[in-house]
Design a protein around this motif. Structure first.
Motif, mmCIF file in Angstrom:
data_model
loop_
_atom_site.group_PDB
_atom_site.id
_atom_site.type_symbol
_atom_site.label_atom_id
_atom_site.label_comp_id
_atom_site.label_asym_id
_atom_site.label_seq_id
_atom_site.Cartn_x
_atom_site.Cartn_y
_atom_site.Cartn_z
ATOM 1 N N PRO A 1 5.310 -2.237 4.591
ATOM 2 C CA PRO A 1 5.945 -2.104 3.269
ATOM 3 C C PRO A 1 6.017 -0.651 2.833
ATOM 4 O O PRO A 1 5.130 0.154 3.110
ATOM 5 C CB PRO A 1 5.031 -2.912 2.359
ATOM 6 N N PHE A 2 7.099 -0.296 2.140
ATOM 7 C CA PHE A 2 7.301 1.067 1.647
ATOM 8 C C PHE A 2 7.424 0.985 0.122
ATOM 9 O O PHE A 2 8.355 0.396 -0.415
ATOM 10 C CB PHE A 2 8.564 1.661 2.261
ATOM 11 N N GLY B 1 7.484 9.081 -2.935
ATOM 12 C CA GLY B 1 6.901 8.676 -1.676
ATOM 13 C C GLY B 1 5.869 7.592 -1.805
ATOM 14 O O GLY B 1 5.409 7.250 -2.906
ATOM 15 N N ASP B 2 5.465 7.062 -0.660
ATOM 16 C CA ASP B 2 4.421 6.034 -0.557
ATOM 17 C C ASP B 2 3.101 6.777 -0.334
ATOM 18 O O ASP B 2 2.949 7.496 0.665
ATOM 19 C CB ASP B 2 4.749 5.096 0.595
ATOM 20 N N LEU B 3 2.141 6.606 -1.233
ATOM 21 C CA LEU B 3 0.885 7.357 -1.168
ATOM 22 C C LEU B 3 0.162 7.121 0.136
ATOM 23 O O LEU B 3 -0.319 8.056 0.786
ATOM 24 C CB LEU B 3 -0.013 6.974 -2.353
ATOM 25 N N PHE B 4 0.095 5.850 0.591
ATOM 26 C CA PHE B 4 -0.643 5.568 1.815
ATOM 27 C C PHE B 4 0.029 6.227 3.022
ATOM 28 O O PHE B 4 -0.639 6.841 3.862
ATOM 29 C CB PHE B 4 -0.745 4.057 2.024
ATOM 30 N N PHE C 1 8.013 7.290 9.229
ATOM 31 C CA PHE C 1 7.615 7.362 7.830
ATOM 32 C C PHE C 1 8.434 8.410 7.080
ATOM 33 O O PHE C 1 8.855 8.194 5.938
ATOM 34 C CB PHE C 1 6.119 7.671 7.714
ATOM 35 N N MET C 2 8.653 9.571 7.695
ATOM 36 C CA MET C 2 9.443 10.612 7.045
ATOM 37 C C MET C 2 10.887 10.169 6.843
ATOM 38 O O MET C 2 11.533 10.519 5.864
ATOM 39 C CB MET C 2 9.394 11.899 7.880
ATOM 40 N N HIS C 3 11.413 9.390 7.790
ATOM 41 C CA HIS C 3 12.779 8.870 7.658
ATOM 42 C C HIS C 3 12.892 7.966 6.434
ATOM 43 O O HIS C 3 13.885 8.010 5.696
ATOM 44 C CB HIS C 3 13.174 8.118 8.929
ATOM 45 N N LYS C 4 11.851 7.150 6.210
ATOM 46 C CA LYS C 4 11.852 6.276 5.037
ATOM 47 C C LYS C 4 11.779 7.078 3.738
ATOM 48 O O LYS C 4 12.232 6.619 2.681
ATOM 49 C CB LYS C 4 10.666 5.314 5.109
#
Length: 793
Positions: free
Chosen positions: A642-643, A682-685, A761-764
């Protein structure tokens, strides 16, 4: 020759016939005295004897052959002594050329008023025409090759109507053009510049009368009104220079005029009315008509065999095209026949195949031409055939004709091949003679090409299927109704390790490891797709997914498809391992969190060496936690982690990552953050995971007095986080010959950091991950994130 003598009743009277009546009889008439001297010979006999007059000749003069003279003498003696008539056959030796002339003699004794035999009177009939007619009939009945038959007929005709040159010409239906079909000459024959010559208006008028024509002197004949232009023709001039002066022309009729036989001599007035009568008696017309019948049959057989061979051919389109042009060129004897493919993507014609009778008439290999250029372009645009007897003089084509390709081209015919309403190819033929292609020949080739166009699509489909058969990675095996292999593809050889020649003719069932499975598959009406084991050449087995189907009744047999399951099983194992690692990574979070909590509690209560040991334990457990985090982040059942994006400040994220590190690791960090740095979405995790992965990788190599540099900056509307530190120099990290890292270097980096996961992750985050970039002894990693609002968090 054997003489046949028939005795007639005794005669006691003198034959008295009017001189005019005797002279007009078609047969020869002769009167002899008792010494054998000729006292009278009519004109017909003089022609048989080859003399102007029979006066002064004796029997010995016209029968020099002893055998013939003895036969004549015996019959003459019987007439004189027994007063009876005779009917017999012998051969007269013609005085003009020594040729033997077969004749039939019907003779009676001649008496005076007192009844005394004073001589003999005879009618002599030339049997040459009958004998030649019989021989010609024999050739007609026995010869099946029309060329050889006409050669034999010409030989027979020459013996009774001498000629220097004999021709048989075909005429077009509209009687405007003619073409030489057959020629027989004892000497040089003219080389025409025209294949289908134009018939002048006066010539058509004469031939339309459908009766024999005798030309006694060509020079005088061509000076008549209506023939002046014909005399100026270059071929006519060449003909006259060869000395031909007289001609006998005879029409061949089959309802209409279809052909003509012409005999030429170099003498003026060589042919007379008698020759015309002789050629009418001979079955020459029948011979020519039969030759034309054979020619028509050849044409039909040519078309049928060509279409049959193309339809039955298993060759590709290139070889099929070559077969087509070879056959047409050989059959019609055209100097160049070629086939051009229409390449609409490249907007050009491409030479596919050609057949040239001479080297200087060949088109260069690989020749191409623009779709709108030349005569080919005209045919392509109009979809109509072009048939020009002289491309250089034709005002509608002269500007389009490609003169630089072959300078010796005079005539050209181009025919479109249309498939599904589109011109897919163009048939083309070129010739150095004028009027090389008749309308009938053009229509015959068009008929063939119409049939071929119907096969073109089937050949194209066959090639596609053949290409699929050979390129597919699945093994394809075709068997007959008894399960005997008749065809395989390349993939079958790779799968079973047998060559196709080793497989063809063997039973498919013998390659099943389980004989019962093989029997089931071969006997099932619709073989289901199932996993089976097949035996390979060297005794080992391979698991395949085998399925089969029945072929249409007109083809018969079955076709089986075998897919190698080796890689599929490996993929299944990898998927299983991936799920297992995900479970391990997920289930490890709770125990690790408890361990961290317990150790930190001990760490706060410890001093001295114990505290140092506990700090090292936390560092190592942190690495374990990162590894399990990466394992748990692999996609689960096709869905990603999940994002959940929120507004984050980069200092806040970095502080959280650093706070989780052991004190010793924190002491090796040199953090520099630009002031007034905008937030990011961004997503913290995920962001924490990315930064912790790179920091954990670099910290394991940092020397006692070394630092890992961490910086956060604004650049080109983005926020960039750069992390760099010293790492051992590894040869596997060197750039390859094409400027890319080696596969091994990439694998080591992936194991240490999880680079693919970081990129994802960077792409998201609508950003990107760059690294590692080596700068001397250091490696640098960069995270680029889009900057949000400048409002501080």
């Amino acid at each position: 020759m054997n003489a046949k003598t028939t005795k007639r009743a005794k005669s006691t009277s003198t034959i008295t016939l009017p001189r005019d009546a005797v002279d007009s009889i078609g047969s020869g008439a002769v009167r002899l005295n008792r010494r054998g001297d000729i006292t009278y010979a009519n004109e017909a006999l003089c022609q048989i004897l080859g003399v102007q007059s029979g006066k002064g000749l004796n029997l010995r003069d016209i029968f020099p052959d002893e055998k013939d003279f003895a036969e004549v003498s015996k019959n003459l003696k019987e007439r004189f002594s027994e007063r009876v008539g005779n009917d017999y056959c012998v051969e007269i030796t013609r005085r003009s050329d020594g040729a033997k002339v077969p004749v039939n003699i019907i003779a009676v004794p001649e008496t005076d008023e007192a009844g005394k035999v004073i001589g003999s009177f005879a009618f002599i009939r030339d049997l040459s025409e009958e004998r030649k007619a019989h021989q010609i009939h024999k050739h007609i009945e026995t010869e099946r090759d029309w060329r050889r038959m006409l050669e034999r007929v010409a030989e027979e005709v020459r013996e009774i109507i001498p000629f220097d040159w004999l021709t048989i010409s075909l005429y077009s239906v509209d009687l405007r053009h003619g073409r030489l079909l057959f020629s027989e000459s004892s000497g040089e024959m003219p080389r025409w510049q025209v294949r289908w010559f134009e018939l002048p208006e006066m010539g058509r008028r004469l031939m339309n009368e459908k009766r024999p024509i005798i030309i006694r002197d060509f020079e005088e004949f061509l000076s008549r009104p209506g023939w002046v232009e014909t005399r100026k023709d270059s071929d006519t001039q060449r003909f006259l220079k060869m000395g031909y002066r007289s001609c006998l022309w005879y029409p061949v009729l089959e309802g209409t005029l279809v052909a003509g036989i012409a005999l030429y001599k170099r003498e003026i007035g060589a042919y007379r009315d008698g020759d015309q009568k002789i050629i009418e008696i001979l079955p020459v017309r029948r011979a020519v008509s039969l030759a034309l019948h054979y020619l028509d049959r050849e044409e039909r057989d040519f078309r049928l065999h060509l279409i049959r061979d193309i339809a039955a051919s298993d060759k590709d389109s290139q070889e099929t095209a070559q077969l087509l042009v070879d056959r047409i060129a050989d059959h019609y004897e055209w100097e160049n026949v070629s086939l051009f493919r229409v390449n609409e993507a490249q907007k050009r014609f491409e030479l596919v195949a050609q057949k040239a009778l001479a080297k200087d008439f060949e088109i260069a290999v690989g020749y191409t031409q623009e779709l709108d250029a030349g005569i080919l372009g005209l045919v392509y645009m109009t979809r109509n055939c072009v048939n020009s007897g002289n491309v250089n003089a034709d005002p509608s084509l002269a500007a389009r004709f490609k003169k630089g390709v072959r300078a010796n081209v005079v005539s050209e015919v181009a025919i479109p091949i249309i498939v599904d309403g589109k011109v897919c190819a163009i048939f083309n033929s070129e010739h150095s003679l004028k009027n090389a292609y008749s309308t009938e020949e053009q229509q015959a080739v068009e008929s063939v090409l119409r049939e071929v166009s119907g096969l073109y699509k089937r050949i194209e489909l066959q090639q596609i299927l053949s290409g699929i058969l050979q390129s597919t990675r699945d093994a394809i095996i075709r068997t007959d109704s008894k399960g005997v292999i008749v065809q395989t593809n390349r993939a079958t050889t790779e799968l079973l390790e047998f060559e196709e020649r080793e497989l063809v003719g063997t039973l498919l069932s013998q390659y099943f490891v389980n004989a019962d499975e093989g029997k089931f598959f071969l006997e099932a009406d619709e073989p289901p797709g199932d996993e089976v084991a097949l035996r390979r050449k060297h005794g080992d087995s391979i698991a395949v997914l085998l399925s089969g189907s029945l072929l249409p009744d007109e083809v018969g047999g079955r076709v089986y498809t075998a897919s190698d399951l080796t890689w599929r099983k490996r993929v299944e194992r990898l998927e299983f391992l991936q799920k297992m690692y995900q479970e391990i990574g997920t289930l490890s979070h709770a125990p690790l969190s408890l361990c961290f909590s317990w150790i930190r509690k001990l760490l706060r209560a410890s001093t001295g060496p114990d505290k140092e040991v506990l700090d090292k334990i936390i560092r190592q457990l942190k690495k374990v936690q990162l590894t399990f985090d990466r394992a748990s982040l692999f996609e689960r059942e096709g869905t990603s982690m999940p994002f959940n994006p929120v507004r984050l400040g980069v200092p806040y994220v970095l502080d959280g990552v650093v706070a989780e590190m052991p004190a010793e690791d924190r002491n090796h960090l040199d953090v520099a953050i630009e002031s007034d740095l905008p937030p990011v979405e961004g997503d913290l995790f995920q962001l924490s995971f990315c930064l912790a992965s790179v920091l954990g990788h670099l910290l394991q190599f940092v020397p006692e007095d070394g630092k890992v540099q961490v910086g956060a900056y604004r650049h080109n509307g983005n926020v960039e986080i750069k992390i760099s530190g010293k790492t051992p120099r590894d040869e596997t990290r060197e750039l390859g010959r094409y400027g890319e890292e080696s596969v091994l270097a990439h694998a080591l980096f992936e194991l240490a950091v999880g680079g693919d996961t970081l990129h994802e992750f960077m792409h998201k985050h609508a950003g990107r991950f760059v690294g590692p970039q080596r700068r001397g002894d250091e490696e640098e990693f960069v995270f680029v994130l889009p900057a949000g609002s400048s409002e501080r968090i």
